[in-house]
Enzyme design. Structure first.
Site, PDB file in Angstrom:
ATOM      1  N   GLY A  53       0.775  -1.241   0.000  1.00  0.00           N
ATOM      2  CA  GLY A  53       0.000   0.000   0.000  1.00  0.00           C
ATOM      3  C   GLY A  53       0.800   1.281   0.000  1.00  0.00           C
ATOM      4  O   GLY A  53       0.337   2.319  -0.468  1.00  0.00           O
ATOM      5  N   ASP A  97       0.715   3.183   4.419  1.00  0.00           N
ATOM      6  CA  ASP A  97      -0.300   3.966   3.706  1.00  0.00           C
ATOM      7  C   ASP A  97      -1.319   4.565   4.660  1.00  0.00           C
ATOM      8  O   ASP A  97      -1.692   5.720   4.545  1.00  0.00           O
ATOM      9  CB  ASP A  97      -0.992   3.105   2.617  1.00  0.00           C
ATOM     10  CG  ASP A  97      -1.481   1.748   3.132  1.00  0.00           C
ATOM     11  OD1 ASP A  97      -1.311   1.458   4.339  1.00  0.00           O
ATOM     12  OD2 ASP A  97      -2.038   0.975   2.332  1.00  0.00           O
ATOM     13  N   ASP A 108      -4.928   2.552  10.803  1.00  0.00           N
ATOM     14  CA  ASP A 108      -6.332   2.221  11.067  1.00  0.00           C
ATOM     15  C   ASP A 108      -6.434   1.805  12.536  1.00  0.00           C
ATOM     16  O   ASP A 108      -6.538   2.655  13.415  1.00  0.00           O
ATOM     17  CB  ASP A 108      -6.759   1.120  10.090  1.00  0.00           C
ATOM     18  CG  ASP A 108      -8.242   0.775  10.181  1.00  0.00           C
ATOM     19  OD1 ASP A 108      -9.009   1.602  10.686  1.00  0.00           O
ATOM     20  OD2 ASP A 108      -8.644  -0.319   9.749  1.00  0.00           O
ATOM     21  N   LYS A 166      -7.112   7.093  10.071  1.00  0.00           N
ATOM     22  CA  LYS A 166      -8.568   7.021  10.192  1.00  0.00           C
ATOM     23  C   LYS A 166      -8.987   7.412  11.600  1.00  0.00           C
ATOM     24  O   LYS A 166      -8.495   6.858  12.577  1.00  0.00           O
ATOM     25  CB  LYS A 166      -9.041   5.599   9.898  1.00  0.00           C
ATOM     26  CG  LYS A 166      -9.917   5.507   8.677  1.00  0.00           C
ATOM     27  CD  LYS A 166     -10.489   4.132   8.515  1.00  0.00           C
ATOM     28  CE  LYS A 166     -10.005   3.525   7.215  1.00  0.00           C
ATOM     29  NZ  LYS A 166     -10.665   2.225   6.949  1.00  0.00           N
ATOM     30  N   PHE A 221     -13.925   3.068   4.080  1.00  0.00           N
ATOM     31  CA  PHE A 221     -12.884   2.297   3.410  1.00  0.00           C
ATOM     32  C   PHE A 221     -12.459   3.044   2.153  1.00  0.00           C
ATOM     33  O   PHE A 221     -13.274   3.340   1.291  1.00  0.00           O
ATOM     34  CB  PHE A 221     -13.367   0.889   3.062  1.00  0.00           C
ATOM     35  CG  PHE A 221     -12.220  -0.050   2.827  1.00  0.00           C
ATOM     36  CD1 PHE A 221     -11.619  -0.710   3.887  1.00  0.00           C
ATOM     37  CD2 PHE A 221     -11.719  -0.235   1.542  1.00  0.00           C
ATOM     38  CE1 PHE A 221     -10.535  -1.552   3.668  1.00  0.00           C
ATOM     39  CE2 PHE A 221     -10.639  -1.083   1.319  1.00  0.00           C
ATOM     40  CZ  PHE A 221     -10.048  -1.736   2.386  1.00  0.00           C
ATOM     41  N   VAL A 222     -11.184   3.389   2.084  1.00  0.00           N
ATOM     42  CA  VAL A 222     -10.698   4.211   0.977  1.00  0.00           C
ATOM     43  C   VAL A 222      -9.720   3.432   0.101  1.00  0.00           C
ATOM     44  O   VAL A 222      -9.058   2.508   0.560  1.00  0.00           O
ATOM     45  CB  VAL A 222     -10.031   5.507   1.489  1.00  0.00           C
ATOM     46  CG1 VAL A 222     -11.050   6.429   2.121  1.00  0.00           C
ATOM     47  CG2 VAL A 222      -8.890   5.208   2.468  1.00  0.00           C
ATOM     48  N   ASP A 271      -5.662  -0.387  -1.617  1.00  0.00           N
ATOM     49  CA  ASP A 271      -6.413  -1.329  -2.441  1.00  0.00           C
ATOM     50  C   ASP A 271      -7.675  -1.828  -1.759  1.00  0.00           C
ATOM     51  O   ASP A 271      -7.836  -1.716  -0.542  1.00  0.00           O
ATOM     52  CB  ASP A 271      -5.542  -2.557  -2.720  1.00  0.00           C
ATOM     53  CG  ASP A 271      -5.396  -3.438  -1.467  1.00  0.00           C
ATOM     54  OD1 ASP A 271      -4.958  -2.903  -0.436  1.00  0.00           O
ATOM     55  OD2 ASP A 271      -5.753  -4.630  -1.522  1.00  0.00           O
ATOM     56  N   ARG A 284      -5.297   0.300  -6.770  1.00  0.00           N
ATOM     57  CA  ARG A 284      -4.084   0.956  -6.250  1.00  0.00           C
ATOM     58  C   ARG A 284      -3.594   2.080  -7.155  1.00  0.00           C
ATOM     59  O   ARG A 284      -2.967   3.021  -6.701  1.00  0.00           O
ATOM     60  CB  ARG A 284      -2.950  -0.066  -6.112  1.00  0.00           C
ATOM     61  CG  ARG A 284      -3.181  -1.117  -5.047  1.00  0.00           C
ATOM     62  CD  ARG A 284      -1.864  -1.817  -4.746  1.00  0.00           C
ATOM     63  NE  ARG A 284      -2.056  -3.097  -4.086  1.00  0.00           N
ATOM     64  CZ  ARG A 284      -2.223  -3.261  -2.773  1.00  0.00           C
ATOM     65  NH1 ARG A 284      -2.222  -2.194  -1.982  1.00  0.00           N
ATOM     66  NH2 ARG A 284      -2.388  -4.452  -2.248  1.00  0.00           N
TER      67      ARG A 284
HETATM   68  P1  IMP Z   1      -4.072  -1.423  11.011  1.00  0.00           P
HETATM   69  O1  IMP Z   1      -3.118  -2.500  11.403  1.00  0.00           O
HETATM   70  O2  IMP Z   1      -5.463  -1.710  11.452  1.00  0.00           O
HETATM   71  O3  IMP Z   1      -3.643  -0.043  11.414  1.00  0.00           O
HETATM   72  O4  IMP Z   1      -4.207  -1.488   9.444  1.00  0.00           O
HETATM   73  C1  IMP Z   1      -3.303  -0.961   8.585  1.00  0.00           C
HETATM   74  C2  IMP Z   1      -3.423  -1.654   7.245  1.00  0.00           C
HETATM   75  O5  IMP Z   1      -4.779  -1.987   6.921  1.00  0.00           O
HETATM   76  C3  IMP Z   1      -2.957  -0.724   6.181  1.00  0.00           C
HETATM   77  O6  IMP Z   1      -1.599  -0.958   5.889  1.00  0.00           O
HETATM   78  C4  IMP Z   1      -3.849  -1.068   5.006  1.00  0.00           C
HETATM   79  O7  IMP Z   1      -3.228  -2.055   4.225  1.00  0.00           O
HETATM   80  C5  IMP Z   1      -5.084  -1.673   5.599  1.00  0.00           C
HETATM   81  N1  IMP Z   1      -6.233  -0.730   5.590  1.00  0.00           N
HETATM   82  C6  IMP Z   1      -6.844  -0.189   6.653  1.00  0.00           C
HETATM   83  N2  IMP Z   1      -7.837   0.630   6.291  1.00  0.00           N
HETATM   84  C7  IMP Z   1      -7.846   0.624   4.928  1.00  0.00           C
HETATM   85  C8  IMP Z   1      -8.650   1.314   3.947  1.00  0.00           C
HETATM   86  O8  IMP Z   1      -9.552   2.113   4.220  1.00  0.00           O
HETATM   87  N3  IMP Z   1      -8.357   1.044   2.645  1.00  0.00           N
HETATM   88  C9  IMP Z   1      -7.359   0.192   2.268  1.00  0.00           C
HETATM   89  N4  IMP Z   1      -6.582  -0.457   3.166  1.00  0.00           N
HETATM   90  C10 IMP Z   1      -6.830  -0.245   4.490  1.00  0.00           C
HETATM   91 MG    MG Z   2      -1.068  -2.102   3.868  1.00  0.00          MG
END
Ligand code: IMP
Ligand code: MG
Length: 175
Positions: free
Chosen positions: A38, A94, A97, A125, A146-147, A153, A159
């Site tokens: 990403g 990227d 979350d 987010k 979700f973006v 992606d 992407r």
């Molecule tokens: P985290 O571990 O929950 O912080 O998630 C991070 C990963 O989740 C990022 O590297 C993204 O690959 C994926 N992700 C989280 N939200 C989105 C979204 O809205 N669109 C696309 N990928 C996302």
């Molecule tokens: Mg990722």
């Protein structure tokens, strides 16, 4: 798809982040570690705004399947990661979350002897974070939807879209 952040806005913000990073890493041994896949486009735009000696490294970390927002077990593939011991590591992702990915990777990096570890994310987010961490550099804060685009992606599609768009029927109601 609804455009959330235009291409020109992203590029301007990435330029600003580059200038900040350039100022902060003067005289340091910077290695930018990008989380595949990403952050590839963010990485390529960002490093061209940093006029400093730097190294680029890649690692793969995956916990996501499609649009699911449950943080799974993180799988880390370090095949493309060179030595980071004694280096000032800037982890690039990227989007922040839940924070599980970045949180886990920051700990994992420190076990590998990095001199310093900071983080940079293009997007953060709002209202989703479960792991307490403040990214050192953040491009934009966005609402809980979700973006896709600019590297992000949905099931490996979208992407290449040059802006950030909201995937239809995503967001809190759809979960
Ligand atoms: P985290 O571990 O929950 O912080 O998630 C991070 C990963 O989740 C990022 O590297 C993204 O690959 C994926 N992700 C989280 N939200 C989105 C979204 O809205 N669109 C696309 N990928 C996302
Ligand atoms: Mg990722």
């Amino acid at each position: 798809m609804e455009i959330l952040i235009k291409e020109a806005e992203i590029l301007e913000r990435v330029r600003e982040l580059g200038r900040q990073i350039e100022a902060d890493y003067q005289g340091k041994s910077l290695t930018i570690v990008a989380v595949l896949t990403g952050s590839l486009i963010f990485l390529s735009d960002l490093i061209r705004q940093i006029q400093l000696p730097l190294r680029v490294a890649l690692l793969q970390a995956s916990s996501y399947r499609g649009e699911t927002t449950v943080a799974g077990t993180l799988t880390i593939n370090e095949s493309f990661l060179p030595e980071v011991a004694g280096r000032d590591v800037l982890l690039l992702d990227d989007i922040l979350d839940t924070g599980h990915t970045l949180g886990t990777l920051m700990n994992w990096m420190s076990e590998r002897g990095a001199l310093s570890i900071k983080s940079a994310v293009l997007l953060r987010k709002i209202g989703r974070q479960e792991v307490h961490l403040e990214p050192d550099y953040c491009g934009f804060e966005i609402p809980d939807a979700f973006v896709v685009g600019y590297g992000l992606d949905y099931n490996d599609d979208y992407r290449h879209i040059p802006h950030i768009a909201v995937l239809p029927s995503s967001g809190p109601e759809a979960e």
